[in-house]
Design an enzyme around this catalytic site. Structure first.
Site, mmCIF file in Angstrom:
data_model
loop_
_atom_site.group_PDB
_atom_site.id
_atom_site.type_symbol
_atom_site.label_atom_id
_atom_site.label_comp_id
_atom_site.label_asym_id
_atom_site.label_seq_id
_atom_site.Cartn_x
_atom_site.Cartn_y
_atom_site.Cartn_z
ATOM 1 N N CYS A 84 1.014 -1.124 -0.057
ATOM 2 C CA CYS A 84 0.090 0.159 -0.217
ATOM 3 C C CYS A 84 1.061 1.176 0.146
ATOM 4 C CB CYS A 84 -0.975 0.007 1.301
ATOM 5 S SG CYS A 84 -2.094 1.166 1.119
ATOM 6 N N ILE A 85 0.854 2.088 1.151
ATOM 7 C CA ILE A 85 1.450 3.342 1.048
ATOM 8 C C ILE A 85 3.168 3.125 1.471
ATOM 9 C CG2 ILE A 85 0.931 3.963 3.602
ATOM 10 C CD1 ILE A 85 1.313 6.606 0.468
#
Length: 161
Positions: A136-137
């Site tokens: 994800c991030i």
């Protein structure tokens, strides 16, 4: 014995910690493959605490290590005690805790600072040529500290360079 994999958490909750579904999925899949997950988190205060019903920050104060214990069912270690030599890989699930508690990406974008402790761990795994999984991030951490590392973050034109 299976591989020993460090899973680095950033608290508990998509808006102010590690994303619970991603973290759980990582732990389940490691277990299914016979790996031994060792969960770590920094012993620091969260940037802020978010009421996940309202999606708004609160005045509460919480600790990243203590909150990560919720996902790890209590079996979490202080990131300061991580020994790269004793582990085979590192995985960092997403959630905005990565951008708020492991770095300052949430407030500073590409000009962020990665926590020294987190940076040291990533660099040690990289130097040892051990696998690093970023969800994800969390790839923004690698993009910040590893020269030449490139990634995409959705359609965010601010991060293009």
């Amino acid at each position: 014995m299976g591989k020993r994999v460090a899973v680095l958490l950033a608290g508990c909750g998509v808006y102010d910690g590690s994303e619970i579904h991603e973290s759980s999925a990582v732990l389940v899949h490691l277990s299914r493959e016979g790996a031994q997950a060792e969960v770590y988190a920094p012993d620091v205060d969260q940037m802020h605490v978010v009421d996940h019903v309202k999606g708004q920050p609160t005045q509460e104060k919480r600790n990243v290590l203590v909150e990560s214990a919720r996902i790890a069912r209590g079996n979490v270690k202080d990131l300061a005690k991580l020994d790269v030599k004793a582990l085979d890989a590192l995985i960092i699930p997403g959630g905005f805790g990565v951008a708020k508690n492991l770095s300052t990406w949430a407030t500073q974008g590409k000009n962020c600072i990665v926590s020294k402790e987190v940076e040291d761990v990533l660099k040690a795994f990289h130097a040892a040529k051990k696998p690093i999984g970023l969800c994800c991030i969390s790839p923004v951490l690698a993009a910040k500290i590893f020269p030449g590392c490139e990634l995409t973050v959705g359609h965010d034109t601010e991060c293009e360079k």
